[in-house]
Design a protein around this motif. Structure first.
Motif, PDB file in Angstrom:
ATOM      1  N   LYS A   1      30.408  38.236  28.129  1.00 38.84           N
ATOM      2  CA  LYS A   1      31.411  39.169  28.639  1.00 38.84           C
ATOM      3  C   LYS A   1      30.911  39.740  29.955  1.00 38.84           C
ATOM      4  O   LYS A   1      29.819  40.287  30.028  1.00 38.84           O
ATOM      5  N   LEU A   2      31.713  39.614  30.987  1.00 41.38           N
ATOM      6  CA  LEU A   2      31.317  40.042  32.317  1.00 41.38           C
ATOM      7  C   LEU A   2      32.067  41.294  32.730  1.00 41.38           C
ATOM      8  O   LEU A   2      33.168  41.553  32.251  1.00 41.38           O
ATOM      9  N   MET A   3      31.462  42.042  33.649  1.00 42.69           N
ATOM     10  CA  MET A   3      32.130  43.176  34.274  1.00 42.69           C
ATOM     11  C   MET A   3      32.982  42.612  35.409  1.00 42.69           C
ATOM     12  O   MET A   3      32.462  41.991  36.338  1.00 42.69           O
ATOM     13  N   THR A   4      34.298  42.809  35.345  1.00 37.14           N
ATOM     14  CA  THR A   4      35.199  42.198  36.309  1.00 37.14           C
ATOM     15  C   THR A   4      35.803  43.253  37.233  1.00 37.14           C
ATOM     16  O   THR A   4      35.885  44.440  36.900  1.00 37.14           O
ATOM     17  N   ALA A   5      36.223  42.803  38.406  1.00 32.42           N
ATOM     18  CA  ALA A   5      36.815  43.693  39.396  1.00 32.42           C
ATOM     19  C   ALA A   5      38.231  44.065  38.977  1.00 32.42           C
ATOM     20  O   ALA A   5      39.046  43.186  38.693  1.00 32.42           O
ATOM     21  N   PRO A   6      38.548  45.362  38.926  1.00 36.48           N
ATOM     22  CA  PRO A   6      39.912  45.765  38.544  1.00 36.48           C
ATOM     23  C   PRO A   6      40.933  45.421  39.623  1.00 36.48           C
ATOM     24  O   PRO A   6      42.106  45.200  39.333  1.00 36.48           O
ATOM     25  N   VAL A   7      40.471  45.365  40.872  1.00 32.81           N
ATOM     26  CA  VAL A   7      41.313  44.988  42.020  1.00 32.81           C
ATOM     27  C   VAL A   7      40.459  44.125  42.935  1.00 32.81           C
ATOM     28  O   VAL A   7      39.244  43.990  42.743  1.00 32.81           O
ATOM     29  N   GLY A   8      41.105  43.539  43.929  1.00 27.36           N
ATOM     30  CA  GLY A   8      40.354  42.752  44.896  1.00 27.36           C
ATOM     31  C   GLY A   8      39.392  43.628  45.697  1.00 27.36           C
ATOM     32  O   GLY A   8      39.736  44.735  46.107  1.00 27.36           O
ATOM     33  N   ILE A   9      38.166  43.139  45.894  1.00 22.69           N
ATOM     34  CA  ILE A   9      37.139  43.874  46.647  1.00 22.69           C
ATOM     35  C   ILE A   9      36.875  43.100  47.931  1.00 22.69           C
ATOM     36  O   ILE A   9      36.469  41.935  47.902  1.00 22.69           O
TER      37      ILE A   9
END
Length: 290
Positions: free
Chosen positions: A91-99
């Motif tokens: 399980k990865l920490m993903t970007a909630p929006v484009g960075i």
């Protein structure tokens, strides 16, 4: 044959001694004193900005490294905290929006230090900012910066360091974060930890006595506590924080011991004496044979 084997043993020991000496001079062995631990930790990350954001539960590969560095009157503790948000089937920490590359990812992590006695605890918050080398799409894995910090204990002994909770902020560089996550370890997770042995930073220090308060009939004697002074940096430690004392620092190399020319002349005299002795032995053997 026995002489040849003996010579080989002597040469082997001499080579080993040379390797050990070179390791001490090059600073290899102090590096071996660093303590490190790596754990896969599950974090519960709650979105605080915006409050309606989706929570995440990533599995991060956390490595915590600690070592004792130069300091006076006791050594300092240098710490490096690395988080890897990569892997297959995790399980990865993903970007909630484009960075974008103009955005920043700010990491604030808590490192907990515990001394050899009960009550000797302190928490240091290490911070670092990462600017992505390339844009990160929404839903893709977030890159984490590496943080480092330095703590100065007020007494010698074994100090345990542990990774704790952290805050991850995402937003434009120089602006207000648009997305903030507060992440704490899951109750079933084990923190990355390491033990650093802190010794006296000077071989000639004289302890200064501390006045002991006189207890009264109504006032109990306060228990002495230990504190940690923190110095947080945003990059890997590597700068020299202490200037060495002695001949090199003061320019007194010629006065700190025998002149180098004396050693050269002494060595030359020994070599000439050995050559002379060899010639004398050879001449005696020739006279005996004749």
């Amino acid at each position: 044959m026995l002489k040849l084997k003996a010579r080989r043993r002597i040469a082997t020991k001499a080579a080993a001694a040379g390797v050990v000496s070179a390791g001490m001079l090059l600073g290899v062995f102090p590096l071996l004193g660093a303590a490190a631990d790596t754990k896969t930790i599950t974090y519960n990350c709650t979105s605080t900005t915006p409050s309606t954001g989706t929570a995440q539960t990533p599995d991060l590969t956390v490595t915590l490294t600690g070592s004792a560095t130069a300091g006076s009157p006791v050594q300092k503790i240098s710490m490096v905290w690395t988080n890897l948000n990569t892997g297959t089937g995790t399980k990865l920490m993903t970007a909630p929006v484009g960075i974008n590359i103009t955005d920043r990812v700010l990491f604030d992590g808590d490192i907990v230090l515990t001394g050899p006695e009960a009550g000797d605890t302190a928490t240091i918050t290490a911070a670092a900012t990462l600017t992505p080398a390339a844009s990160i799409a929404a839903g893709a894995a977030i890159q984490f910066p590496t943080v480092s910090a330095t703590a100065t204990p007020d007494a010698t002994g074994s100090v345990t360091i542990k990774s704790g909770s952290f805050t991850l902020s995402i937003g434009p560089a120089g602006g207000t974060a648009t997305h903030v996550y507060d992440c704490s370890m899951a109750t079933t997770a084990t923190a990355a930890s390491a033990v650093v042995v802190v010794a006296s930073g000077s071989s000639s220090t004289t302890p200064t006595p501390t006045p002991t308060p006189t207890p009264s009939a109504t006032t109990p004697t306060p228990r002495q506590t230990r504190t940690f002074t923190q110095t947080v940096t945003a990059s890997q430690p590597g700068q020299v924080t202490n200037t060495p004392d002695g001949g090199i620092a003061t320019g007194g190399g010629g006065e700190m011991g025998p002149d180098g020319r004396v050693l050269v002349l002494t060595g030359t005299a020994l070599i000439l004496a050995a050559i002379t002795g060899g010639l004398m032995l050879r001449s005696r053997r020739s006279s005996v044979r004749n």
